[in-house]
Design a protein around this motif. Structure first.
Motif, PDB file in Angstrom:
ATOM      1  N   SER A  10     -39.895 -15.834  14.967  1.00  0.00           N
ATOM      2  CA  SER A  10     -39.823 -17.256  14.639  1.00  0.00           C
ATOM      3  C   SER A  10     -40.023 -18.072  15.899  1.00  0.00           C
ATOM      4  N   SER A  11     -40.281 -19.381  15.736  1.00  0.00           N
ATOM      5  CA  SER A  11     -40.527 -20.242  16.883  1.00  0.00           C
ATOM      6  C   SER A  11     -39.306 -20.330  17.776  1.00  0.00           C
ATOM      7  N   ARG A 103     -45.519 -23.036  14.076  1.00  0.00           N
ATOM      8  CA  ARG A 103     -44.975 -22.984  15.428  1.00  0.00           C
ATOM      9  C   ARG A 103     -45.665 -24.002  16.338  1.00  0.00           C
TER      10      ARG A 103
END
Length: 192
Positions: A10-11, A103
């Motif tokens: 994930s970002s 992102r």
């Protein structure tokens, strides 16, 4: 770590160091700016032409074949795979198509810069705070003309100044969204 494992992160998994490492290259920042503006998948040739135009300070129509090829090659071999590796863009090398991921939107704050002719907001607030402190000392020391207003009047004036400055700051920040700019923020619009 492989591309699939990296792209599954994930970002929030990217450290600031990793983000700045990816974004330290101007060409990559230009890629993100263009993708944010288009908000749809773009072809590598189109992207290379626009990035070359920004880099060589010219129009897309005036980009030479050599300039375009130079940018195209480094985007294809270096920059797009790197951005794809950390899931900032989706790059389909076989089709030559690039698309920003969610992102990329999270990275907008890291792309903000202050143009050379503009005072950074933090310095403005620091200066205003210093002036307010100096004014308080002048009132306390009973410097001539510091009694033009009473203490409450000066406090009100300082509060108004900070509130108006903050309102202008908020307005300015809302209007400086990356996708709303005609050219990347690194290009001085006054020179264009």
């Amino acid at each position: 770590m492989g591309v699939l494992a990296s792209s599954a992160r994930s970002s929030k998994d990217l450290s600031k160091g990793e983000i700045f490492d990816v974004l330290r290259n101007q060409r990559r920042r230009f890629v993100l700016q263009y993708l944010k503006r288009r908000d749809e998948p773009v072809e590598l040739g189109e992207l290379a032409t626009q990035v070359a135009a920004w880099e060589y300070d010219t129009t897309c129509e005036d980009v030479s074949a050599e300039q375009r090829k130079r940018v195209y090659t480094t985007l294809q071999q270096t920059h797009l795979p790197r951005l794809s590796e950390v899931n900032i863009v989706h790059y389909d090398a076989d089709e030559g198509v690039i698309e920003a991921t969610d992102r990329a939107n999270d990275l907008a704050i890291y792309l903000e810069i202050v143009p050379g002719h503009e005072l950074p907001w933090r310095e403005l607030y620091l200066s205003m705070g210093a002036v307010a402190c100096a004014l308080c000392v002048a009132i306390w020391a009973e410097v001539p003309y510091s009694d033009v207003l009473d203490g409450l009047g000066w406090a009100f004036l300082i509060s108004i100044a900070f509130t108006l400055t903050a309102a202008v700051h908020v307005y300015h920040e809302r209007n400086m969204r990356l996708a709303d700019l005609d050219s990347p923020p690194e290009i001085d619009l006054d020179d264009a």
